[in-house]
Design an enzyme around this catalytic site. Structure first.
Site, short mmCIF file in Angstrom:
data_model
loop_
_atom_site.label_atom_id
_atom_site.label_comp_id
_atom_site.label_asym_id
_atom_site.label_seq_id
_atom_site.Cartn_x
_atom_site.Cartn_y
_atom_site.Cartn_z
N MET A 123 0.83 -1.19 0.00
CA MET A 123 0.00 0.00 0.00
C MET A 123 0.87 1.25 0.00
O MET A 123 2.08 1.19 0.14
CB MET A 123 -0.92 0.00 1.22
CG MET A 123 -2.04 -1.02 1.16
SD MET A 123 -3.20 -0.78 2.52
CE MET A 123 -4.28 -2.18 2.23
N CYS A 124 0.21 2.40 -0.11
CA CYS A 124 0.89 3.68 -0.12
C CYS A 124 1.27 4.10 1.30
O CYS A 124 0.94 3.43 2.27
CB CYS A 124 -0.02 4.74 -0.74
SG CYS A 124 -0.73 4.26 -2.33
N GLN A 125 1.98 5.21 1.41
CA GLN A 125 2.27 5.79 2.71
C GLN A 125 2.02 7.29 2.68
O GLN A 125 2.14 7.93 1.64
CB GLN A 125 3.71 5.50 3.15
CG GLN A 125 3.92 4.05 3.58
CD GLN A 125 5.16 3.86 4.44
OE1 GLN A 125 5.70 4.80 5.01
NE2 GLN A 125 5.60 2.62 4.55
#
Length: 262
Positions: A1-3
């Site tokens: 996933m993104c951060q």
């Protein structure tokens, strides 16, 4: 996933130290290689940098690491694509105008099958679930308060309600700001640290860099850093609880009674 990475403070401050560690996760110390972006509020203006390249390879990211832009509201994002191709239009943060102010939004998580039909004014440009969620938030706020931005005690419950509706579709960690208030919602993972007097040294996890903030600040300064995963290994980070929606102002989270949530 993104951060996600955010900063809210009581005096204009640069984010170079935190961004040094954060941007390393865009292809060097982590796998978020599908684009990145950062937004700086400066007065009523907003300066945004976006690039579909990994942040560790991006000349624009290098500029941001070296250029001490001072701001009281900053939102940054490194992307690992789940919805939408790797392209500039799918890079966070996203920006729209509402009530004569810029609003900026970045999201971490997945919203499977999220495709709202009621989009009377704001429409996504790219293909991400994140941008669709942002448009729904702004459409909801615009329809709820057509005369202009209401007091925070009225805005917060509406934002909280639409956030809960969207979060029912999956994981919905986000940062949102209009340059006046800074909102942070935790669905699965988000944390923050407040740096204030007495200041101390901080050491990055993703780079062997230490900064002694006592040498760079005044006793009145206060800075909140909000991020998906802690950036330093010698500070006490506070973990948000799932479903928690915080509002930061002047480097501190506001109390629930101020938000009409008490």
């Amino acid at each position: 996933m993104c951060q996600l990475l955010g900063m809210n403070c009581n005096v204009p401050t640069d984010i170079c130290f935190s961004f040094e560690g954060f941007s390393s996760r865009g292809g060097k110390t982590d796998e978020h290689r599908d684009g990145w972006g950062i937004a700086f509020f400066e007065g009523v203006g907003c300066r945004i940098f976006l690039d579909e390249k990994p942040s560790v390879l991006s000349p624009i990211a290098e500029l941001v690491r070296q250029y001490p832009i001072k701001s009281t509201h900053v939102i940054a994002h490194i992307r690992k694509a789940t919805f939408g191709v790797v392209a500039l239009e799918n890079c966070h943060p996203f920006q729209r105008e509402l009530w004569g102010r810029y609003w900026v939004f970045a999201h971490n998580g997945d919203l499977p099958d999220f495709d709202p039909e009621n989009t009377p004014f704001y429409h996504p440009v790219g293909q991400t679930d994140s941008e669709r969620a942002f448009c729904l938030i702004l459409n909801t706020l615009r329809q709820s308060f057509p005369a202009g931005k209401p007091p925070l005690s009225q805005l917060y419950p509406i934002l909280q309600a639409v956030t809960r509706t969207i979060a029912n579709s999956g994981s919905f960690n986000y940062l949102l700001s209009d340059g006046e208030h800074f909102f942070a919602h935790c669905s699965t993972k988000l944390c923050y640290v407040v740096r204030q007097a007495p200041f101390a040294a901080a050491h990055l996890i993703d780079a062997d860099i230490t900064v002694d903030f006592q040498e760079l600040t005044t006793p009145r300064d206060r800075v909140a850093i909000i991020t998906t995963v802690p950036l330093t290994d010698n500070e006490a980070w506070t973990t948000l609880q799932p479903g928690e929606l915080l509002v930061f102002q002047d480097g501190l989270p506001l109390a629930s009674d101020v938000l009409g949530d008490g």
